[in-house]
Write a protein that holds these residues in place. Structure first.
Motif, PDB file in Angstrom:
ATOM      1  N   LEU A 136       0.869  -1.170   0.000  1.00 24.25           N
ATOM      2  CA  LEU A 136       0.000   0.000   0.000  1.00 24.25           C
ATOM      3  C   LEU A 136       0.907   1.222   0.000  1.00 24.25           C
ATOM      4  O   LEU A 136       1.792   1.342   0.863  1.00 24.25           O
ATOM      5  N   ALA A 137       0.721   2.127  -0.962  1.00 22.31           N
ATOM      6  CA  ALA A 137       1.626   3.260  -1.113  1.00 22.31           C
ATOM      7  C   ALA A 137       0.830   4.522  -1.419  1.00 22.31           C
ATOM      8  O   ALA A 137      -0.210   4.480  -2.088  1.00 22.31           O
ATOM      9  N   TYR A 138       1.357   5.658  -0.923  1.00 21.67           N
ATOM     10  CA  TYR A 138       0.725   6.942  -1.159  1.00 21.67           C
ATOM     11  C   TYR A 138       1.774   8.012  -0.924  1.00 21.67           C
ATOM     12  O   TYR A 138       2.827   7.747  -0.333  1.00 21.67           O
ATOM     13  N   SER A 139       1.478   9.270  -1.377  1.00 25.97           N
ATOM     14  CA  SER A 139       2.509  10.296  -1.226  1.00 25.97           C
ATOM     15  C   SER A 139       2.006  11.641  -0.728  1.00 25.97           C
ATOM     16  O   SER A 139       2.784  12.414  -0.166  1.00 25.97           O
ATOM     17  N   THR A 140       0.744  11.981  -0.897  1.00 22.42           N
ATOM     18  CA  THR A 140       0.284  13.314  -0.529  1.00 22.42           C
ATOM     19  C   THR A 140      -0.379  13.385   0.842  1.00 22.42           C
ATOM     20  O   THR A 140      -0.720  14.467   1.318  1.00 22.42           O
ATOM     21  N   ASP A 141      -0.564  12.250   1.496  1.00 26.10           N
ATOM     22  CA  ASP A 141      -1.166  12.178   2.825  1.00 26.10           C
ATOM     23  C   ASP A 141      -0.668  10.888   3.466  1.00 26.10           C
ATOM     24  O   ASP A 141       0.135  10.162   2.873  1.00 26.10           O
ATOM     25  N   ALA A 142      -1.134  10.606   4.672  1.00 26.67           N
ATOM     26  CA  ALA A 142      -0.822   9.311   5.261  1.00 26.67           C
ATOM     27  C   ALA A 142      -1.318   8.193   4.349  1.00 26.67           C
ATOM     28  O   ALA A 142      -2.346   8.335   3.678  1.00 26.67           O
ATOM     29  N   VAL A 143      -0.594   7.095   4.330  1.00 23.58           N
ATOM     30  CA  VAL A 143      -1.065   5.952   3.546  1.00 23.58           C
ATOM     31  C   VAL A 143      -2.324   5.380   4.203  1.00 23.58           C
ATOM     32  O   VAL A 143      -3.355   5.197   3.555  1.00 23.58           O
ATOM     33  N   ILE A 144      -2.248   5.120   5.511  1.00 19.64           N
ATOM     34  CA  ILE A 144      -3.406   4.639   6.266  1.00 19.64           C
ATOM     35  C   ILE A 144      -3.668   5.577   7.433  1.00 19.64           C
ATOM     36  O   ILE A 144      -2.763   5.845   8.238  1.00 19.64           O
ATOM     37  N   SER A 145      -4.897   6.078   7.541  1.00 13.00           N
ATOM     38  CA  SER A 145      -5.338   6.847   8.699  1.00 13.00           C
ATOM     39  C   SER A 145      -6.303   5.973   9.492  1.00 13.00           C
ATOM     40  O   SER A 145      -7.357   5.570   8.968  1.00 13.00           O
ATOM     41  N   PHE A 146      -5.945   5.681  10.751  1.00 14.63           N
ATOM     42  CA  PHE A 146      -6.786   4.815  11.595  1.00 14.63           C
ATOM     43  C   PHE A 146      -7.573   5.696  12.552  1.00 14.63           C
ATOM     44  O   PHE A 146      -6.999   6.357  13.410  1.00 14.63           O
ATOM     45  N   ARG A 147      -8.917   5.685  12.411  1.00 12.92           N
ATOM     46  CA  ARG A 147      -9.775   6.583  13.178  1.00 12.92           C
ATOM     47  C   ARG A 147     -10.994   5.839  13.709  1.00 12.92           C
ATOM     48  O   ARG A 147     -12.137   6.220  13.433  1.00 12.92           O
ATOM     49  N   THR A 148     -10.752   4.786  14.438  1.00 13.20           N
ATOM     50  CA  THR A 148     -11.858   4.028  15.003  1.00 13.20           C
ATOM     51  C   THR A 148     -11.423   3.400  16.323  1.00 13.20           C
ATOM     52  O   THR A 148     -10.308   3.629  16.793  1.00 13.20           O
ATOM     53  N   THR A 149     -12.292   2.606  16.936  1.00 18.76           N
ATOM     54  CA  THR A 149     -12.058   2.126  18.295  1.00 18.76           C
ATOM     55  C   THR A 149     -11.079   0.966  18.378  1.00 18.76           C
ATOM     56  O   THR A 149     -10.309   0.868  19.340  1.00 18.76           O
ATOM     57  N   ILE A 150     -11.124   0.072  17.407  1.00 21.02           N
ATOM     58  CA  ILE A 150     -10.297  -1.135  17.479  1.00 21.02           C
ATOM     59  C   ILE A 150     -10.073  -1.677  16.078  1.00 21.02           C
ATOM     60  O   ILE A 150     -10.894  -1.484  15.177  1.00 21.02           O
ATOM     61  N   GLY A 151      -8.959  -2.353  15.878  1.00 14.59           N
ATOM     62  CA  GLY A 151      -8.694  -2.941  14.572  1.00 14.59           C
ATOM     63  C   GLY A 151      -7.358  -3.648  14.545  1.00 14.59           C
ATOM     64  O   GLY A 151      -6.607  -3.643  15.523  1.00 14.59           O
ATOM     65  N   ARG A 152      -7.076  -4.250  13.399  1.00 14.83           N
ATOM     66  CA  ARG A 152      -5.819  -4.979  13.229  1.00 14.83           C
ATOM     67  C   ARG A 152      -5.350  -4.824  11.796  1.00 14.83           C
ATOM     68  O   ARG A 152      -6.144  -4.980  10.854  1.00 14.83           O
ATOM     69  N   ILE A 153      -4.062  -4.515  11.637  1.00  8.03           N
ATOM     70  CA  ILE A 153      -3.421  -4.438  10.327  1.00  8.03           C
ATOM     71  C   ILE A 153      -2.184  -5.312  10.386  1.00  8.03           C
ATOM     72  O   ILE A 153      -1.324  -5.124  11.268  1.00  8.03           O
ATOM     73  N   ALA A 154      -2.065  -6.271   9.471  1.00  6.76           N
ATOM     74  CA  ALA A 154      -0.969  -7.236   9.554  1.00  6.76           C
ATOM     75  C   ALA A 154      -0.517  -7.689   8.180  1.00  6.76           C
ATOM     76  O   ALA A 154      -1.300  -7.735   7.218  1.00  6.76           O
ATOM     77  N   ASN A 155       0.763  -8.009   8.090  1.00  2.00           N
ATOM     78  CA  ASN A 155       1.341  -8.682   6.921  1.00  2.00           C
ATOM     79  C   ASN A 155       1.238  -7.845   5.642  1.00  2.00           C
ATOM     80  O   ASN A 155       0.985  -8.371   4.562  1.00  2.00           O
ATOM     81  N   LEU A 156       1.485  -6.527   5.785  1.00  3.18           N
ATOM     82  CA  LEU A 156       1.456  -5.630   4.634  1.00  3.18           C
ATOM     83  C   LEU A 156       2.747  -4.830   4.557  1.00  3.18           C
ATOM     84  O   LEU A 156       3.397  -4.587   5.580  1.00  3.18           O
ATOM     85  N   THR A 157       3.102  -4.377   3.367  1.00  8.61           N
ATOM     86  CA  THR A 157       4.108  -3.340   3.188  1.00  8.61           C
ATOM     87  C   THR A 157       3.367  -2.013   3.016  1.00  8.61           C
ATOM     88  O   THR A 157       2.502  -1.899   2.136  1.00  8.61           O
ATOM     89  N   ILE A 158       3.694  -1.045   3.865  1.00 10.00           N
ATOM     90  CA  ILE A 158       3.017   0.257   3.827  1.00 10.00           C
ATOM     91  C   ILE A 158       4.096   1.306   3.609  1.00 10.00           C
ATOM     92  O   ILE A 158       4.993   1.462   4.448  1.00 10.00           O
ATOM     93  N   ARG A 159       4.009   2.010   2.485  1.00 10.04           N
ATOM     94  CA  ARG A 159       5.126   2.839   2.054  1.00 10.04           C
ATOM     95  C   ARG A 159       4.667   4.261   1.727  1.00 10.04           C
ATOM     96  O   ARG A 159       3.839   4.476   0.861  1.00 10.04           O
ATOM     97  N   GLN A 160       5.217   5.221   2.490  1.00  3.95           N
ATOM     98  CA  GLN A 160       5.035   6.632   2.171  1.00  3.95           C
ATOM     99  C   GLN A 160       5.999   6.963   1.041  1.00  3.95           C
ATOM    100  O   GLN A 160       7.210   6.852   1.191  1.00  3.95           O
TER     101      GLN A 160
END
Length: 324
Positions: free
Chosen positions: A74-98
């Motif tokens: 998952l890649a992005y350049s003009t903002d955060a790649v992922i914005s987490f704005r909730t109570t609970i969650g899980r993110i796993a086994n990804l490449t996250i690249r600004q």
């Protein structure tokens, strides 16, 4: 005779697991489209591919890479790649690249956690932005950041905790021109444990009336391994080596430094400034380029059971009170 017909329970239906596939072989080709359509509590599987998009997670979800981590990007350049704005969650086994290309570009974080309890684990996290951290934690969030590789090739920190708390554990963290982990702005109760940290400026920085426990980390190649200012800290069982100064405690700090191995740093193993209340207990200080421990005039630091070996300038620097 009337026979009672027993009721047969309706078959249970398992929740659908949405699949994201960049080649079009899943229900969705976009991660953000899958997240928007998902019900709270859904697990979304992401197959290998490069997904250039911004994702806002505003409902409880699991976002899991389905394949080799370095092939699911998952890649992005003009903002955060992922914005987490909730109570609970899980993110796993990804490449996250600004994906900011120049170190003068500000950009956003790779992951921006502004509330809730996110589990962020087993990911490869990268940034080349000028100032934003790889992982930003703020707004009272309380995440678990575990078993990730976190790399900043620009000017920002690996992990920045501000007005938040959380667990940063078993990560490999490197920051080319900044802090490995920065805990600021009254962040309370953060635990930094069993990480391998390489950062040019400071390995772990705790400032601005924050509180933290720094335990069992391997910290090297920093100007200062651990640096504390106007904050409360417990520093235990760390291996700090090859830095400029091992541990530096600045004015207004308090806490305990115990059971650490502080070796082969260029300057002092532990450096205490004036106005610091600290107990320094049972540490090994070996082969540092100046003193094992350097204390200011009139220091109230408490020292006991420390071991000194081969520190170039001596064991303890205690300024002499001038004679009248």
């Amino acid at each position: 005779i009337v026979r009672k017909v027993s009721e047969v329970p309706a078959p249970k239906t398992e929740p659908v697991t949405p699949v994201v596939d960049s080649t079009g072989r899943g229900q969705y080709a976009s991660v953000s489209e899958a997240a928007a359509a998902a019900d709270p509590g859904n697990r979304i599987l992401v197959r290998p591919g490069i997904y250039r998009e911004h994702l806002t997670v505003d409902k409880p979800l699991e976002l899991i890479g389905d394949g080799k981590t370095d092939e699911i990007v998952l890649a992005y350049s003009t903002d955060a790649v992922i914005s987490f704005r909730t109570t609970i969650g899980r993110i796993a086994n990804l490449t996250i690249r600004q994906e900011k290309k120049r170190k003068t570009d500000l950009g956003g974080a790779a992951v921006d956690i502004s509330q809730g309890r996110l589990i962020l684990e087993n990911c490869l996290l990268f940034s080349n932005a000028a100032a934003a951290p790889v992982v930003m934690v703020r707004g009272g969030a309380d995440p678990q950041i575990t078993h990730n590789k976190i790399v900043h090739e620009g000017g920002g920190a690996g992990v920045l905790m501000g007005e938040a708390r959380g667990l940063v554990e078993n990560n490999e963290i490197s920051a080319k021109d900044n802090f490995g982990v920065a805990i600021i702005a009254g962040a309370g109760g953060t635990i930094v444990r069993q990480n391998r940290i390489r950062a040019r400026h400071i390995g772990v920085s705790v400032t601005d009336k924050s509180t933290a426990t720094v335990d069992g980390n391997d910290i090297s190649e920093s100007n200062s391994g651990i640096d504390v200012s106007a904050s409360e800290i417990t520093v235990t069982r760390n291996h700090i080596f090859g830095c400029g100064t091992g541990i530096r405690l600045d004015q207004g700090s308090r806490g305990r430094v115990e059971d650490n191995e502080i070796a082969k740093n260029k300057r002092n193993g532990i450096e205490v400034e004036s106005g610091v209340e600290v107990a320094i207990v049972n540490n090994v200080l070996e082969g540092n380029g100046a003193y094992g421990i350097a204390l200011p005039s009139g220091s109230s630091a408490s020292l006991s059971k420390n071991t000194f070996r081969g520190n170039v300038a001596g064991e303890i620097k205690e300024p002499q009170t001038p004679k009248s």
